[in-house]
Enzyme design. Structure first.
Site, PDB file in Angstrom:
ATOM      1  N   ASN A  34       0.840  -1.205   0.000  1.00  0.00           N
ATOM      2  CA  ASN A  34       0.000   0.000   0.000  1.00  0.00           C
ATOM      3  C   ASN A  34       0.873   1.251   0.000  1.00  0.00           C
ATOM      4  OD1 ASN A  34       0.518   0.798   2.848  1.00  0.00           O
ATOM      5  ND2 ASN A  34      -0.394  -1.221   3.223  1.00  0.00           N
ATOM      6  N   ASP A  54      -4.541  -6.025   4.826  1.00  0.00           N
ATOM      7  CA  ASP A  54      -5.631  -6.797   5.416  1.00  0.00           C
ATOM      8  C   ASP A  54      -5.615  -8.256   4.967  1.00  0.00           C
ATOM      9  OD1 ASP A  54      -6.715  -4.735   6.945  1.00  0.00           O
ATOM     10  OD2 ASP A  54      -7.658  -3.861   5.167  1.00  0.00           O
ATOM     11  N   PRO A  99      -3.569 -11.504  10.298  1.00  0.00           N
ATOM     12  CA  PRO A  99      -3.872 -11.304  11.726  1.00  0.00           C
ATOM     13  C   PRO A  99      -3.925  -9.813  12.029  1.00  0.00           C
ATOM     14  CG  PRO A  99      -1.575 -11.935  11.411  1.00  0.00           C
ATOM     15  CD  PRO A  99      -2.244 -12.077  10.079  1.00  0.00           C
ATOM     16  N   ILE A 105      -2.635  -7.342  14.276  1.00  0.00           N
ATOM     17  CA  ILE A 105      -1.532  -7.327  15.244  1.00  0.00           C
ATOM     18  C   ILE A 105      -1.931  -6.519  16.482  1.00  0.00           C
ATOM     19  CG2 ILE A 105       0.889  -6.671  15.581  1.00  0.00           C
ATOM     20  CD1 ILE A 105       1.195  -6.945  12.488  1.00  0.00           C
ATOM     21  N   PHE A 116      -3.842   3.533  15.231  1.00  0.00           N
ATOM     22  CA  PHE A 116      -4.007   4.564  14.203  1.00  0.00           C
ATOM     23  C   PHE A 116      -5.191   4.181  13.331  1.00  0.00           C
ATOM     24  CE2 PHE A 116      -0.969   8.004  13.526  1.00  0.00           C
ATOM     25  CZ  PHE A 116      -0.275   7.882  14.706  1.00  0.00           C
ATOM     26  N   LYS A 132     -13.502   1.990  15.968  1.00  0.00           N
ATOM     27  CA  LYS A 132     -12.264   1.192  15.951  1.00  0.00           C
ATOM     28  C   LYS A 132     -11.633   1.141  17.337  1.00  0.00           C
ATOM     29  CE  LYS A 132     -10.553   1.299  11.981  1.00  0.00           C
ATOM     30  NZ  LYS A 132      -9.978   1.802  10.736  1.00  0.00           N
ATOM     31  N   LYS A 171     -11.106  -2.407  19.228  1.00  0.00           N
ATOM     32  CA  LYS A 171      -9.756  -2.906  19.508  1.00  0.00           C
ATOM     33  C   LYS A 171      -9.340  -2.645  20.959  1.00  0.00           C
ATOM     34  CE  LYS A 171      -8.389  -2.607  14.673  1.00  0.00           C
ATOM     35  NZ  LYS A 171      -7.335  -2.883  13.711  1.00  0.00           N
TER      36      LYS A 171
HETATM   37  O1  C5P Z   1      -8.788  -1.916  11.275  1.00  0.00           O
HETATM   38  P1  C5P Z   1      -7.786  -0.992  10.738  1.00  0.00           P
HETATM   39  O2  C5P Z   1      -6.782  -1.646   9.809  1.00  0.00           O
HETATM   40  O3  C5P Z   1      -8.300   0.280  10.144  1.00  0.00           O
HETATM   41  O4  C5P Z   1      -6.976  -0.525  12.057  1.00  0.00           O
HETATM   42  C1  C5P Z   1      -5.872   0.280  12.010  1.00  0.00           C
HETATM   43  C2  C5P Z   1      -5.024   0.057  13.227  1.00  0.00           C
HETATM   44  O5  C5P Z   1      -4.833  -1.337  13.476  1.00  0.00           O
HETATM   45  C3  C5P Z   1      -3.622   0.610  13.060  1.00  0.00           C
HETATM   46  O6  C5P Z   1      -3.147   0.968  14.328  1.00  0.00           O
HETATM   47  C4  C5P Z   1      -2.862  -0.584  12.489  1.00  0.00           C
HETATM   48  O7  C5P Z   1      -1.479  -0.483  12.746  1.00  0.00           O
HETATM   49  C5  C5P Z   1      -3.497  -1.744  13.218  1.00  0.00           C
HETATM   50  N1  C5P Z   1      -3.573  -2.994  12.457  1.00  0.00           N
HETATM   51  C6  C5P Z   1      -2.830  -4.088  12.824  1.00  0.00           C
HETATM   52  N2  C5P Z   1      -2.916  -5.273  12.140  1.00  0.00           N
HETATM   53  C7  C5P Z   1      -3.746  -5.386  11.074  1.00  0.00           C
HETATM   54  C8  C5P Z   1      -4.503  -4.277  10.666  1.00  0.00           C
HETATM   55  C9  C5P Z   1      -4.393  -3.104  11.371  1.00  0.00           C
HETATM   56  O8  C5P Z   1      -2.052  -3.988  13.795  1.00  0.00           O
HETATM   57  N3  C5P Z   1      -3.810  -6.524  10.432  1.00  0.00           N
END
Ligand code: C5P
Length: 396
Positions: free
Chosen positions: A210, A279, A305, A307, A323, A337, A341
């Site tokens: 990305n 994703d 996953p 993270i 973020f 969000k 989370k």
């Molecule tokens: O759900 P979304 O991707 O919008 O969430 C963004 C936040 O989740 C960011 O802090 C990003 O670093 C974290 N994230 C993650 N692992 C993923 C997707 C997002 O740690 N697979």
């Protein structure tokens, strides 16, 4: 006596070839908000002229212990009294030896002995001179005396040899100067940060990734380092030079990022998840380059996953900061969000203003509500975010 102002730097230049870089160093220090006053040794003036440094610093340049321009004729006392830092760059082997032994036979060495503010030296010399036991003894003595020694770096030297002894680059020195003035709001804390995009392989030469540049995550790593934290930066592929934090782990895929985060998270007090993690990953990446033909190519994608969610769900999680990059409905999506989370703090921005750009406009969401940060460079935003994290982490 004038009250000390923390962003005032006395730049001492000694006689090494790296002195030619001090014009650029002066310019960069001023660009980051410092006031710079220059003192040169006699040997330094063989390499770069006082006129150059006076023009760039906008102040008179000093070199003479007996200079009568100071009212009480004590330049060696007065010049450092309103400074927050004395910075010697480049610092020659000879000057380091003088400092280590408290010798003071010129203006610069005398004011170093008479100063009240911190002293940082940036060595620059031939590799044999650096490796010499006498120099190493003198450097160890300076460190014992509480002097900061920045560098040197290894690489090509002006004499044609290669090894340790290059002066740090002006940008690296300026970065350390900013740190020496920053409030130490995260002193002693261990901060783990993810940054950049991830890279999900399709075949030997292609991938899904990305547009994340990594700039925001790197700026946050730098701001946390400035605030005194022990920083581990886990970075997806970027073209950026990492800040001088304690540890940098370069990773590629989301799976690798997860494994690396899991290795460091038990020791982390704070986790800031800035990475734009893909994703999905390709279920069966090919080891060979996929050849094109006339057929439709279908890639099977499996979810990656999360993270951040996995860290915040730990039994004893670090303080987690997420973020959110959204293209619309910023407040609604960000709050949603944060709840999903389970984050004490989430920083949100619009992708239209954030991705790849040097500026950003973050909105912070926490239990107390919504806090909009002013539009500014990513480094300024990162410093404001770190101050906000420190306030939440250390409630009064
Ligand atoms: O759900 P979304 O991707 O919008 O969430 C963004 C936040 O989740 C960011 O802090 C990003 O670093 C974290 N994230 C993650 N692992 C993923 C997707 C997002 O740690 N697979």
């Amino acid at each position: 006596m004038t009250l000390p102002r923390v962003d005032r730097v006395l730049l001492g230049i000694t006689g090494g070839i790296a002195a030619y870089k001090t014009g650029e160093l002066t310019r960069q220090l001023i660009a980051q908000g410092c006031e710079v006053e220059v003192v040169m040794t006699a040997a330094a003036r063989e390499f770069i002229t006082p006129v150059t440094l006076q023009s760039l610093s906008g102040r008179p340049v000093w070199h003479d212990l007996w200079d009568p321009r100071v009212d009480n004729n004590m330049a060696h006392i007065e010049l450092s009294r309103d400074k927050g830092l004395v910075l010697i760059a480049p610092a020659t082997a000879d000057f380091i030896a003088k400092l280590a032994h408290g010798l003071c036979d010129d203006l610069l060495s005398t004011l170093c002995l008479a100063r009240e503010c911190p002293l940082a030296v940036v060595p620059a010399m031939n590799r044999q001179m650096w490796d010499h036991p006498a120099t190493q003894r003198n450097v160890a003595r300076l460190i014992d005396d509480g002097v900061e020694v920045w560098g040197p770096a290894a690489g090509d030297q002006a004499c044609g040899e290669t090894g340790m002894g290059r002066m740090l680059e002006p940008a690296q020195i300026a970065e350390r100067v900013a740190r020496s003035f920053a409030p130490k709001s995260l002193n002693g804390l261990r901060v783990l940060i993810t940054a950049g995009p991830t890279f999900e392989r399709i075949d030997a030469v292609r991938a899904i990734t990305n547009l994340s540049s990594g700039k925001m995550g790197y700026a946050i790593a730098r701001a946390a380092w400035e605030a005194g934290a022990d920083v581990t930066l886990v970075s997806g592929p970027t073209t950026l030079t990492p800040p001088p934090v304690a540890r940098v782990a370069q990773v590629s895929s989301a799976q690798e990022m997860l494994a690396t985060v899991n290795a460091f998270v038990p020791d982390a007090d704070i986790f800031v998840s800035v990475a734009a993690v893909a994703d999905y990953h390709v279920l069966n990446p090919s080891d060979q380059k996929i050849k094109k033909d006339a057929h439709i190519l279908t890639l099977e994608l499996a979810p990656n996953p999360d993270i951040l969610a996995s860290v915040s769900a730990l039994a004893d999680p670090p303080f987690c900061v997420g973020f959110a990059a959204e293209s619309e409905n910023l407040d609604e999506f960000a709050e949603d969000k944060r709840r999903r989370k389970q984050l004490p703090l989430l920083a949100a921005n619009l992708v239209q203003t954030a991705f790849g750009s040097d500026d950003n406009e973050l909105v912070l969401f926490d239990d107390a509500g919504r806090h909009r940060l002013p539009r500014a460079s990513k480094l300024v935003q990162a410093r404001l975010l770190i101050e906000h994290i420190a306030k939440l982490y250390h409630p009064r």
